[in-house]
Design a protein around this motif. Structure first.
Motif, PDB file in Angstrom:
ATOM      1  N   TYR A   9       0.720  -1.322   0.024  1.00 31.92           N
ATOM      2  CA  TYR A   9      -0.073  -0.134  -0.031  1.00 31.92           C
ATOM      3  C   TYR A   9       0.922   1.274  -0.102  1.00 31.92           C
ATOM      4  N   ALA A  26      -5.617  -2.457  -6.728  1.00 31.74           N
ATOM      5  CA  ALA A  26      -6.646  -3.413  -6.143  1.00 31.74           C
ATOM      6  C   ALA A  26      -7.775  -2.621  -5.580  1.00 31.74           C
ATOM      7  N   THR A  27      -7.556  -1.581  -4.738  1.00 26.19           N
ATOM      8  CA  THR A  27      -8.542  -0.650  -4.360  1.00 26.19           C
ATOM      9  C   THR A  27      -7.985   0.640  -3.944  1.00 26.19           C
ATOM     10  N   THR A  28      -8.751   1.667  -3.826  1.00 26.22           N
ATOM     11  CA  THR A  28      -8.298   2.806  -3.185  1.00 26.22           C
ATOM     12  C   THR A  28      -9.237   3.311  -2.081  1.00 26.22           C
ATOM     13  N   LEU A  29      -8.767   3.746  -1.052  1.00 29.98           N
ATOM     14  CA  LEU A  29      -9.656   4.101   0.272  1.00 29.98           C
ATOM     15  C   LEU A  29      -9.202   5.464   0.488  1.00 29.98           C
ATOM     16  N   TRP A  53      -9.306  -6.070   3.320  1.00 29.97           N
ATOM     17  CA  TRP A  53      -9.976  -4.955   2.650  1.00 29.97           C
ATOM     18  C   TRP A  53     -10.009  -4.953   1.290  1.00 29.97           C
ATOM     19  N   THR A  54      -9.510  -5.794   0.242  1.00 25.50           N
ATOM     20  CA  THR A  54      -9.742  -5.574  -0.941  1.00 25.50           C
ATOM     21  C   THR A  54     -10.776  -6.705  -1.407  1.00 25.50           C
TER      22      THR A  54
END
Length: 72
Positions: A9, A26-29, A53-54
């Motif tokens: 990350y 994979a994802t953005t928070l 989380w992903t």
């Protein structure tokens, strides 16, 4: 069950957190979710936290796949 690997990350200057898996996004928070993630990743196993989380944690098909004739 093997531990997930290949997650990393990056904290962005705007406060967002980008989680990647094997160099692919994979994802953005953002906002409160990013803060919760950072607190959790610092206190536990980072690879498992990022997998959870992903959404790449458990898919529910592990038992069926084990019973398939090809995997015996």
């Amino acid at each position: 069950m093997p531990k997930p690997a290949g997650f990393s990350y990056v904290r962005r200057p705007d406060g967002a957190v980008l989680i990647t898996h094997r160099a692919r996004a994979a994802t953005t928070l953002r906002g409160g979710r990013a803060e919760k993630f950072l607190a959790e990743v610092e206190s536990g196993d980072a690879q498992l936290v990022m997998a959870r989380w992903t959404g790449a944690y458990k898919f529910g098909n592990e038992r069926r796949a084990r019973e398939h004739p090809r995997n015996r």
